[in-house]
Design a protein around this motif. Structure first.
Motif, mmCIF file in Angstrom:
data_model
loop_
_atom_site.group_PDB
_atom_site.id
_atom_site.type_symbol
_atom_site.label_atom_id
_atom_site.label_comp_id
_atom_site.label_asym_id
_atom_site.label_seq_id
_atom_site.Cartn_x
_atom_site.Cartn_y
_atom_site.Cartn_z
ATOM 1 N N ILE A 425 0.841 -1.199 0.000
ATOM 2 C CA ILE A 425 0.000 0.000 0.000
ATOM 3 C C ILE A 425 0.879 1.254 0.000
ATOM 4 C CG2 ILE A 425 -1.837 1.168 1.280
ATOM 5 C CD1 ILE A 425 -2.503 -1.646 0.202
ATOM 6 N N PRO A 426 0.440 2.327 -0.684
ATOM 7 C CA PRO A 426 1.218 3.574 -0.645
ATOM 8 C C PRO A 426 1.412 4.030 0.793
ATOM 9 C CG PRO A 426 -0.512 3.736 -2.286
ATOM 10 C CD PRO A 426 -0.723 2.443 -1.570
ATOM 11 N N LYS A 427 2.567 4.554 1.080
ATOM 12 C CA LYS A 427 2.900 4.949 2.462
ATOM 13 C C LYS A 427 1.905 5.977 3.008
ATOM 14 C CE LYS A 427 6.642 6.623 5.431
ATOM 15 N NZ LYS A 427 5.730 7.477 6.166
ATOM 16 N N ALA A 428 1.529 6.944 2.162
ATOM 17 C CA ALA A 428 0.616 7.999 2.629
ATOM 18 C C ALA A 428 -0.698 7.390 3.112
ATOM 19 C CB ALA A 428 0.348 9.000 1.518
ATOM 20 N N VAL A 429 -1.116 6.348 2.432
ATOM 21 C CA VAL A 429 -2.381 5.718 2.805
ATOM 22 C C VAL A 429 -2.200 4.918 4.087
ATOM 23 C CG1 VAL A 429 -4.113 4.054 2.067
ATOM 24 C CG2 VAL A 429 -3.149 5.647 0.423
ATOM 25 N N TRP A 430 -1.095 4.206 4.175
ATOM 26 C CA TRP A 430 -0.852 3.397 5.374
ATOM 27 C C TRP A 430 -0.762 4.304 6.602
ATOM 28 C CZ3 TRP A 430 -1.443 -1.637 5.917
ATOM 29 C CH2 TRP A 430 -1.052 -2.209 7.119
ATOM 30 N N ASP A 431 -0.112 5.457 6.436
ATOM 31 C CA ASP A 431 -0.002 6.414 7.551
ATOM 32 C C ASP A 431 -1.372 6.879 8.007
ATOM 33 O OD1 ASP A 431 3.072 8.040 6.378
ATOM 34 O OD2 ASP A 431 2.702 6.165 7.457
ATOM 35 N N MET A 432 -2.285 7.071 7.051
ATOM 36 C CA MET A 432 -3.634 7.481 7.414
ATOM 37 C C MET A 432 -4.316 6.375 8.202
ATOM 38 S SD MET A 432 -5.039 9.212 3.971
ATOM 39 C CE MET A 432 -6.597 9.624 4.657
ATOM 40 N N LYS A 433 -4.088 5.166 7.773
ATOM 41 C CA LYS A 433 -4.710 4.032 8.449
ATOM 42 C C LYS A 433 -4.282 4.015 9.919
ATOM 43 C CE LYS A 433 -4.453 -1.003 8.798
ATOM 44 N NZ LYS A 433 -4.462 -0.882 10.209
ATOM 45 N N LEU A 434 -3.009 4.311 10.140
ATOM 46 C CA LEU A 434 -2.515 4.291 11.517
ATOM 47 C C LEU A 434 -3.194 5.375 12.353
ATOM 48 C CD1 LEU A 434 1.294 3.705 10.784
ATOM 49 C CD2 LEU A 434 -0.422 2.031 11.496
ATOM 50 N N VAL A 435 -3.446 6.520 11.734
ATOM 51 C CA VAL A 435 -4.153 7.597 12.438
ATOM 52 C C VAL A 435 -5.576 7.159 12.745
ATOM 53 C CG1 VAL A 435 -5.100 9.924 12.174
ATOM 54 C CG2 VAL A 435 -2.767 9.456 11.448
ATOM 55 N N LEU A 436 -6.208 6.579 11.735
ATOM 56 C CA LEU A 436 -7.614 6.205 11.879
ATOM 57 C C LEU A 436 -7.801 5.077 12.887
ATOM 58 C CD1 LEU A 436 -8.593 6.345 8.134
ATOM 59 C CD2 LEU A 436 -9.233 7.949 9.899
ATOM 60 N N ASP A 437 -6.808 4.225 12.983
ATOM 61 C CA ASP A 437 -6.914 3.118 13.939
ATOM 62 C C ASP A 437 -7.088 3.636 15.355
ATOM 63 O OD1 ASP A 437 -4.597 0.758 12.339
ATOM 64 O OD2 ASP A 437 -6.734 1.174 12.065
ATOM 65 N N LYS A 438 -6.663 4.871 15.562
ATOM 66 C CA LYS A 438 -6.773 5.443 16.922
ATOM 67 C C LYS A 438 -8.149 6.051 17.151
ATOM 68 C CE LYS A 438 -1.952 6.809 16.826
ATOM 69 N NZ LYS A 438 -1.094 7.961 16.566
ATOM 70 N N GLY A 439 -8.835 6.389 16.053
ATOM 71 C CA GLY A 439 -10.087 7.130 16.225
ATOM 72 C C GLY A 439 -11.281 6.312 15.844
ATOM 73 N N GLN A 440 -12.409 6.968 15.781
ATOM 74 C CA GLN A 440 -13.636 6.285 15.402
ATOM 75 C C GLN A 440 -14.204 6.925 14.148
ATOM 76 O OE1 GLN A 440 -16.475 6.289 18.552
ATOM 77 N NE2 GLN A 440 -15.902 4.236 19.176
ATOM 78 N N PRO A 441 -14.627 6.126 13.214
ATOM 79 C CA PRO A 441 -15.210 6.727 12.024
ATOM 80 C C PRO A 441 -16.683 7.064 12.235
ATOM 81 C CG PRO A 441 -15.209 4.360 11.808
ATOM 82 C CD PRO A 441 -14.617 4.662 13.155
ATOM 83 N N THR A 442 -17.155 7.966 11.458
ATOM 84 C CA THR A 442 -18.595 8.118 11.354
ATOM 85 C C THR A 442 -19.062 7.170 10.263
ATOM 86 O OG1 THR A 442 -18.236 9.923 9.832
ATOM 87 C CG2 THR A 442 -18.699 10.497 12.113
ATOM 88 N N ARG A 443 -20.286 6.802 10.340
ATOM 89 C CA ARG A 443 -20.755 5.791 9.403
ATOM 90 C C ARG A 443 -21.669 6.391 8.353
ATOM 91 N NH1 ARG A 443 -19.953 0.496 11.040
ATOM 92 N NH2 ARG A 443 -20.630 0.149 8.921
#
Lengths: 491, 293
Positions: A425-443
């Motif tokens: 996966i592109p690094k920029a995307v993986w970095d976002m995933k790491l940020v998101l793993d900490k938070g909660q998405p809206t659905r």
């Protein structure tokens, strides 16, 4: 009065025979191209609970209806098939719907043939802006595809409601997909329209963010904003340097995306607590808050302001997918309003600039990012050859194919967890995933939370406000009336 | 007797294939659309239509886009009739009276008509696509950047650009009709008028126009019919774009939207029949007025 010209009987008969011969040749050609499928059936028992309704009529002229619930065995038949083609219709997106380069594609049919030599996949992909109308025409004409791509949520709902889709639970059970595909992806297609069952196979899980041209940012000394004020400053700097801050797919989903951002910002300003189910734009449609709420009206004013201040590319309303990408590749705009697929698309299509990603700062707390998720996947039309479809997706979900998809198209969050690999996966995307793993998405992001009928209205009125054709108050009132008409009054 | 029967029956036998096609492609859909306009039906196979009486017609009139579709349809009708027929009269006269360049005018007008409509729309999208289309580039070259607009995306002007495209394609056939009609006017009439001292404009106004009035009538009817059922140009030029669609939505496009995007085929049929009633009403009024004169 002159004599009518005599018709040569012999010529007339020859012409008639010629016409009959042509028809016979055409029919023979049709049969040759569509050979009958020879099937033998064996049953593979699976169990499910079904409700049966029996109607009894008696000698007294009344009809009584008795409903009983009995456990039944529903069967998935396996067949020995002749050459079989599975027809898939997609919009722009996903594995079969990508308009990208040849590098992104690979010969799926060749991989499919290794395991199932008699099955082929035939794909028709349509631009998203004409997809729904064309798909519905196919249904209405009695010639639907076997499989169609569809977002989860309200977009799939009408097809399930109208009994046009097949419950894929037998396939999931047979091929073990419940143990393969993450639960949150399966759940995107579960119990649609209140009907128990799994109504699609999630192809990819999406979320929304902004992708920006890092070279432009560097040139004008702009940083990805963490607060709304920084976001405004960023836009003003870019506009001053004659670069459109944002470009989007205005002929389809651009309006909803902008609307969603503005509404989120305005409700945050009111002090709404950010949380799991607090996606305020769709709460309007769910009839929890009215569209005439002052925060929604404020959001509409905000959108008009963004347009008047040229924060959005001037071609926005007429842009399709290709147009917005072209604007991005030509550096006419600094930021594109797309989602998680965009970095992959830029990489595969050799974007000539550096890029980065950020989340729209709808609130001023950088630790609380706003992001929305939705799923894209495939549903199976009722009456399609479920056996053949199962085999196609058995191969499609395999480690080999999913790894290739991740590698070549840089798609992210695929149903096979083996594809969720930082090496692919592109690094920029993986970095976002790491940020998101900490938070909660809206659905349930805007454009999958609304039916197509409401979406057209929403887009029209948002565009009308932005272009100064209608006041935000009138637009909000019209949206509220339409939501009431379609979904009932506020709860 | 047998020969008489044969003379009566044989022509109908030859007409059968055409009648067959006309019945299934034209008459039957008309009848069935009227029937289903009183039913709620989503068009999906296996779904039984439910009788709802006039509800579809009432719903259609109350559709959020109905008024704008009606307005846009009238805009199409007005501009197409005025500009297409007006231009056809002038250009037909230019061709008929063999002004300088009349051959070029003839080719320039008829050529677009020979290109399929979808191809024309495709070409025009490249021209008026904004920003960066051929028209924008041309304006930029002339230093007229300030004239650049969102030709298909700005709500104020999108419909008028589409009308321009439709006129570019469709004016040729009107010129053909009217210039042929003008060609049938006897030259002696012009000679007599010249002798009486009438100038070119007087001859045109008092001889040509009255004598081709039936051709003008036919031309107006054709243009009006096409404009009131306008679908192709708005649909193809907008490439399905829904955001600004309300600004160029016509009744025919609304029928499509209701039927195939909103899963309401019964309502779509009702809108189609409202459209037909509108056309019949206008046509009746027009023919009555012309006949009275």
């Amino acid at each position: 009065m002159s004599e009518p010209k005599k018709v040569d009987r012999r010529k007339f008969i020859y012409a008639g025979l010629g016409a009959v011969a042509l028809i016979a040749i055409g029919a023979a050609a049709y049969v040759a191209m569509n050979p009958p499928v020879v099937t033998q059936t064996t049953t593979v028992p699976t169990t499910s609970v079904a409700t049966t309704t029996s109607v009894t009529t008696t000698t007294v002229p009344t009809t009584s209806v008795v409903t009983t619930t009995v456990p039944t065995t529903s069967v998935m038949t396996t067949t020995v098939m002749g050459p079989t083609k599975v027809n898939i219709v997609t919009y722009h997106g996903g594995f079969w719907g990508v308009y990208g380069t040849e590098e992104q594609r690979f010969d799926f049919n060749a991989i499919l043939h290794k395991k199932y030599p008699n099955i082929d996949v035939s794909v028709l992909h349509l631009d998203t802006s004409i997809f729904t109308g064309t798909l519905n025409s196919m249904f209405a004409s009695g010639a639907p595809p076997d499989v169609f791509m569809m977002w989860g949520g309200k977009k799939l709902q009408p097809y399930v409601e109208k009994d046009q889709c097949t419950d894929l639970t037998p396939l999931y059970e047979r091929y073990g997909w419940l143990n393969l595909i993450p639960k949150y992806m399966v759940d995107e297609y579960r119990n649609i329209a209140g009907k128990p069952g799994i109504w699609g196979i999630c192809e990819v899980y999406r979320w929304e963010h902004e992708t920006y041209n890092a070279d432009i940012f560097e040139k004008y000394n702009v940083k990805p904003p963490k607060t709304y004020k920084e976001w405004v400053d960023m836009c003003e700097t870019l506009v001053a340097n004659k670069v459109s801050p944002y470009v989007g797919y205005g002929s389809a989903y651009g309006q909803e995306r902008l609307f969603s951002r503005a509404v989120e910002k305005c409700f945050n300003d009111k002090g709404e607590t950010y949380g799991w189910d607090k996606l305020t734009a769709t709460r309007g449609y769910k009839r929890e808050i009215p569209f005439t709420d002052d925060a929604v009206i404020k959001a509409l004013y905000m959108l008009k302001e963004w347009w008047d201040k040229k924060y959005i590319h001037p071609g926005f309303f007429g842009f399709g997918w290709d147009d917005e990408q072209k604007a991005m590749f030509n550096a006419e705009a600094a930021i594109i309003i797309e989602g998680i697929w965009e970095p992959g698309y830029l990489e595969v299509n050799k974007f000539p600039y550096k890029y980065g990603t950020f989340f729209f700062p709808s609130n001023d707390d950088p630790s609380r990012v706003r992001w929305e998720t939705y799923a894209e996947g495939y549903s199976v039309v009722k009456g399609a050859n479920l056996e053949a479809v199962g085999k196609v997706f058995d191969v499609w979900l395999s480690d080999e194919v999913q790894t290739l998809v991740a590698q070549k198209s840089k798609e992210f969050v695929l149903p096979n967890p083996k594809a969720l690999d930082p090496n692919l996966i592109p690094k920029a995307v993986w970095d976002m995933k790491l940020v998101l793993d900490k938070g909660q998405p809206t659905r349930q992001v805007c454009h999958t939370a609304f039916t197509e009928e409401f979406t057209v209205v929403l887009r029209t009125y948002v565009a009308g406000v932005m272009q100064g054709k209608i006041s935000p108050e009138k637009a909000a009132e019209a949206l509220e009336n339409e939501a009431t008409k379609q979904m009932g009054p506020i709860k | 007797m047998r020969s008489m029967n044969k003379k009566v029956i044989v022509p109908y036998i030859f007409l059968l294939p055409a009648l067959f096609l006309w019945y299934f492609l034209s008459l039957y859909p008309i009848i069935i659309s009227f029937y289903y306009s009183f039913f709620e039906w989503d068009g999906f196979p296996g779904h039984t239509p439910v009788f709802v009486g006039l509800a579809n017609y009432i719903d259609s009139v109350h559709d959020i886009f109905f008024i704008s579709a009606l307005q846009n349809t009238f805009i199409w009708a007005f501009f197409c009739v005025v500009v297409a027929v007006g231009a056809a009269i002038v250009l037909g006269a230019a061709i008929n009276f063999k002004v300088v360049g009349h051959k070029f005018i003839r080719v320039a007008l008829f050529l677009p008509w020979m290109i399929p409509v979808s191809s024309s729309c495709f070409i025009w999208r490249y021209i008026i696509y904004s920003p960066g289309g051929l028209l924008d580039t041309f304006l930029k070259t002339l230093g007229l950047d300030y004239l650049k607009r969102g030709w298909l995306s700005e709500m104020d002007i999108a419909i008028y650009m589409m009308i321009v495209v439709a006129l570019w394609v469709g004016t040729g056939i009107q010129v053909l009709i009217l210039s042929s009609a003008m060609g049938n006017v006897s030259p002696e009439l012009y000679d007599s008028a010249k002798v009486d001292g009438a100038n070119l404009i007087q001859r045109f106004a008092n001889i040509t126009l009255p004598l081709i009035s039936s051709a003008i009538m036919m031309s107006i009817s054709l243009v009006l019919c096409g404009a009131l059922t306008m679908f192709t140009y708005p649909y193809l030029l907008s490439a399905g774009a829904t955001a600004v669609r309300a600004q160029f939505l016509t009744l025919a496009l609304l029928v499509y939207q209701q039927s195939f995007l909103n899963f309401k085929i019964g309502k779509g049929f009702a809108t189609a029949w409202l459209m037909i009633l509108l056309e019949v009403g206008l046509a009746y009024y027009y023919i009555r007025r012309v006949t009275e004169r």
